[in-house]
Scaffold this active site. Structure first.
Site, mmCIF file in Angstrom:
data_model
loop_
_atom_site.group_PDB
_atom_site.id
_atom_site.type_symbol
_atom_site.label_atom_id
_atom_site.label_comp_id
_atom_site.label_asym_id
_atom_site.label_seq_id
_atom_site.Cartn_x
_atom_site.Cartn_y
_atom_site.Cartn_z
ATOM 1 N N HIS A 46 -9.199 -0.554 -1.194
ATOM 2 C CA HIS A 46 -10.551 -0.243 -0.735
ATOM 3 C C HIS A 46 -10.949 -1.199 0.394
ATOM 4 O O HIS A 46 -10.114 -1.919 0.939
ATOM 5 C CB HIS A 46 -11.545 -0.246 -1.901
ATOM 6 C CG HIS A 46 -11.611 -1.555 -2.642
ATOM 7 N ND1 HIS A 46 -11.921 -2.736 -2.023
ATOM 8 C CD2 HIS A 46 -11.402 -1.852 -3.946
ATOM 9 C CE1 HIS A 46 -11.918 -3.711 -2.908
ATOM 10 N NE2 HIS A 46 -11.589 -3.207 -4.090
ATOM 11 N N HIS A 74 -9.940 -5.078 0.164
ATOM 12 C CA HIS A 74 -8.512 -5.308 0.417
ATOM 13 C C HIS A 74 -8.204 -5.099 1.898
ATOM 14 O O HIS A 74 -7.484 -5.862 2.516
ATOM 15 C CB HIS A 74 -7.636 -4.279 -0.317
ATOM 16 C CG HIS A 74 -7.846 -4.179 -1.796
ATOM 17 N ND1 HIS A 74 -8.215 -3.011 -2.409
ATOM 18 C CD2 HIS A 74 -7.712 -5.092 -2.779
ATOM 19 C CE1 HIS A 74 -8.292 -3.203 -3.705
ATOM 20 N NE2 HIS A 74 -8.002 -4.458 -3.974
ATOM 21 N N CYS A 125 -12.586 -13.510 -22.186
ATOM 22 C CA CYS A 125 -13.018 -12.302 -21.478
ATOM 23 C C CYS A 125 -11.780 -11.503 -21.078
ATOM 24 O O CYS A 125 -10.911 -12.011 -20.358
ATOM 25 C CB CYS A 125 -13.829 -12.655 -20.230
ATOM 26 S SG CYS A 125 -14.226 -11.183 -19.246
ATOM 27 N N CYS A 157 -11.484 -10.946 -17.241
ATOM 28 C CA CYS A 157 -10.981 -12.116 -16.507
ATOM 29 C C CYS A 157 -9.580 -12.492 -16.963
ATOM 30 O O CYS A 157 -8.890 -13.260 -16.294
ATOM 31 C CB CYS A 157 -11.879 -13.324 -16.723
ATOM 32 S SG CYS A 157 -13.546 -13.136 -16.087
ATOM 33 N N CYS A 184 -20.063 -12.794 -19.566
ATOM 34 C CA CYS A 184 -19.219 -13.141 -18.423
ATOM 35 C C CYS A 184 -19.982 -12.710 -17.167
ATOM 36 O O CYS A 184 -20.400 -11.560 -17.068
ATOM 37 C CB CYS A 184 -17.879 -12.407 -18.494
ATOM 38 S SG CYS A 184 -17.009 -12.440 -16.911
ATOM 39 N N HIS A 197 -18.173 -9.729 -15.356
ATOM 40 C CA HIS A 197 -17.985 -8.454 -16.051
ATOM 41 C C HIS A 197 -19.184 -8.010 -16.873
ATOM 42 O O HIS A 197 -19.185 -6.909 -17.413
ATOM 43 C CB HIS A 197 -16.726 -8.516 -16.916
ATOM 44 C CG HIS A 197 -15.496 -8.736 -16.088
ATOM 45 N ND1 HIS A 197 -14.925 -9.967 -15.887
ATOM 46 C CD2 HIS A 197 -14.770 -7.865 -15.350
ATOM 47 C CE1 HIS A 197 -13.886 -9.844 -15.075
ATOM 48 N NE2 HIS A 197 -13.776 -8.591 -14.731
ATOM 49 N N LYS A 250 -22.254 -4.760 -4.658
ATOM 50 C CA LYS A 250 -20.804 -4.832 -4.588
ATOM 51 C C LYS A 250 -20.235 -3.441 -4.881
ATOM 52 O O LYS A 250 -20.770 -2.717 -5.709
ATOM 53 C CB LYS A 250 -20.295 -5.856 -5.606
ATOM 54 C CG LYS A 250 -19.107 -6.641 -5.087
ATOM 55 C CD LYS A 250 -18.556 -7.593 -6.135
ATOM 56 C CE LYS A 250 -17.063 -7.768 -5.912
ATOM 57 N NZ LYS A 250 -16.430 -8.599 -6.914
ATOM 58 N N LYS A 280 -16.097 1.322 -8.665
ATOM 59 C CA LYS A 280 -15.729 2.697 -8.937
ATOM 60 C C LYS A 280 -16.842 3.407 -9.696
ATOM 61 O O LYS A 280 -17.171 4.549 -9.414
ATOM 62 C CB LYS A 280 -14.437 2.722 -9.761
ATOM 63 C CG LYS A 280 -13.313 3.450 -9.058
ATOM 64 C CD LYS A 280 -12.151 3.697 -10.002
ATOM 65 C CE LYS A 280 -11.158 2.545 -10.013
ATOM 66 N NZ LYS A 280 -10.033 2.731 -10.908
HETATM 67 ZN ZN LIG Z 1 -14.954 -11.656 -17.119
#
Ligand SMILES: [Zn+2]
Length: 520
Positions: free
Chosen positions: A23, A26, A131, A134, A149, A152, A301, A304
């Site tokens: 995406h 990257h 997590c 992570c 987290c 996430h 950010k 998806k």
């Molecule tokens: Zn995490």
């Protein structure tokens, strides 16, 4: 080493984790690496550019299983998707690295055994909050006030595990000293300060194993077959292994020139885990880390689940070759977050490429076809000609300064200013009016010749960012020399041009679709 051998440069992108298709994030890092590689080659450096894919770990295993896929087959497919995307975007990497390659596995195991033998790795019982996103335990400092987290937004699970730990904490002071002494080790500067301030807290040791009871898709520890290697410990070693470490032909002098290009979300792994691993292995540290901010889409950010994922290959196919290279470099202030909007994209392409260089080139070349005799006499230059031609050198200086300072935006602004200055020169000298007056025949040749020298400079300077347009423009000017290997061509005072009969369409004007196109 002979003193006249070219300086070397090793540029890396992160190895992209194969849990997502390529995406905007990257693509930005990879195309920036390509631009920097071309920029440095143009200045005579011998460049090695590495990119690739990171293919082990819990998330990959879970993702393949959730799709009822064989993991190996799954990673092969996503890795190939990355490779094909970069090739279609004409990104000329020298090495495409995969962490599932046999030699990588062997070298990671060699590194682990070396550190174990040196007493840098120990076995410990550990209890903490894990997590899955992570793929590691989070410390109390890392979770949010509500215990989530931060990356996430999920509550980590309490887990108790015996694991192997790399004694990273031993290297804390050495790392602080290195970053204090080397102001270019992490750029831009605010990230170096961020890392130094993080290092004021006691550094914990790094858990580098995962029991096979919960993860099998990883590199087995050479000294304990019940465990596989933590994915970051495995993946980071790629940069070093790609230079031939630990074999007899290790290219240490190339390794020492390393510039790691990353985005800020993986700064900690690169600026803390990685150098401590190198110190423990007795290898020299990389030269520089360059960290970018995030690309935001509509202020958030990309993800998806939000459906706001931008894929530059699709954008390029829709709006024209090389347009993402120009827009992304011009739009992002390196190190800060930037917002991508299609409207901004279309406006920038129209203003700077279609109406800018594209229109200028077509205007000048059309006038030349009608009126230019192929040669102009440099002795007849007058003040206004010298003034505009001198801007080639100031533009090149500003361009180089922008690259040195990682202010790519400034480099492109300086280049666009030379486009504007050339346009202005055409408007003020009115070659179409000169063409009507036979007494002005010589002046007409001079004015058009000056314009061609300016177009030549614009093409050569822009080469790292717009390689195909640069070559197309030089070909239209009848110049065969290759812009890839020299910048002196930008300042060349040529007095003979063979303008081609066909005016190239460098960039077309683009439009935002009025309504969303129907799904295919
Ligand atoms: Zn995490």
């Amino acid at each position: 080493m002979a003193s006249n051998s070219p300086s070397r440069s090793y540029i890396t992108t992160p190895l992209y984790y194969v849990n997502a298709r390529p995406h905007l994030g990257h693509s930005y890092t990879t195309l920036l690496a390509d631009v920097i590689a071309r920029y440095r080659k143009q200045r005579g450096l011998q460049v090695t550019f590495l990119t690739g894919t990171d293919e082990h770990g819990e998330k990959i295993e879970q993702m393949a299983k959730s799709q009822n896929r064989d993991v190996r087959e799954f990673v092969d497919e996503v890795s190939q998707d990355f490779r094909t995307t970069w090739e279609k975007m004409d990104l000329k990497f020298d090495i495409f690295y995969r962490t599932t390659d046999e030699n990588h596995v062997k070298q990671v195991q060699h590194a682990l055994q070396t550190l174990k033998d040196k007493g840098e790795i120990v076995f410990r019982e550990y209890e903490g909050n894990y997590c899955v996103g992570c793929e590691r335990f989070l410390t109390d400092n890392e979770v949010t006030a509500t215990g989530l987290c931060p990356d996430h937004q999920k509550k980590p699970e309490p887990r108790k595990e015996a694991n192997y730990f790399f004694l990273m904490s031993r290297y804390q002071q050495q790392l602080i000293d290195h970053y204090e002494k080397n102001s270019n080790a992490i750029r831009p500067e605010h990230y170096r300060q961020e890392v130094l301030s993080f290092l004021k807290q006691p550094l914990a040791d790094l858990c580098i194993s995962r029991p096979k009871t919960r993860l099998t898709w990883g590199i087995e520890l050479p000294f304990d077959s019940h465990f596989v290697t933590y994915v970051w410990f495995d993946a980071l070693l790629n940069y070093l292994v790609a230079t031939g470490w630990s074999g007899p032909n290790w290219d240490k002098s190339l390794w020492e020139t390393t510039n790691h290009l990353i985005a800020k979300d993986i700064l900690k792994a690169h600026a803390i885990y990685w150098p401590t691993m190198l110190l423990a292995l007795g290898a020299p540290l990389f030269s520089e880390i360059h960290a970018s901010g995030y690309w935001l889409v509509d202020g958030t950010k990309m993800s998806k689940s939000l459906g706001n994922v931008i894929r530059p290959l699709e954008i390029e196919e829709r709006f024209g070759r090389e347009t993402p290279r120009f827009y992304l470099l011009r739009e992002m202030s390196y190190g800060q977050d930037s917002t991508f909007t299609l409207e901004g994209y279309v406006n920038a392409i129209n203003a700077y490429l279609a109406n800018g260089i594209g229109n200028l080139a077509s205007r000048v070349l059309t006038l030349c076809q009608k009126n230019f005799k192929g040669e102009f006499a440099p002795s007849s230059l007058i003040e206004i000609d010298h003034v505009v031609l001198a801007k080639r050198e100031t533009t090149l200086t500003a361009w180089n300064h922008g690259f040195d300072e990682l202010k790519y935006q400034n480099a492109l602004k300086a280049w666009s200013e030379l486009v504007t200055a050339t346009d202005l020169y055409v408007n003020e000298n009115k070659p179409w009016a000169l063409a009507k007056d036979p007494a002005q025949a010589e002046r007409l040749q001079t004015v058009l010749g000056v314009c061609l020298r300016l177009l030549q400079a614009l093409a050569v300077i822009a080469y790292p960012v717009l390689p195909q347009a640069s070559r197309a423009l030089l070909a239209a000017l009848g110049i065969e020399a290759d812009p890839a290997s020299s910048t002196s061509l930008a300042l060349e005072n040529r007095s003979l041009f063979h303008v081609s009969a066909e005016v190239p369409k460098l960039f077309l004007r683009v439009q935002l679709p009025v309504t969303e196109p129907a799904a295919p």
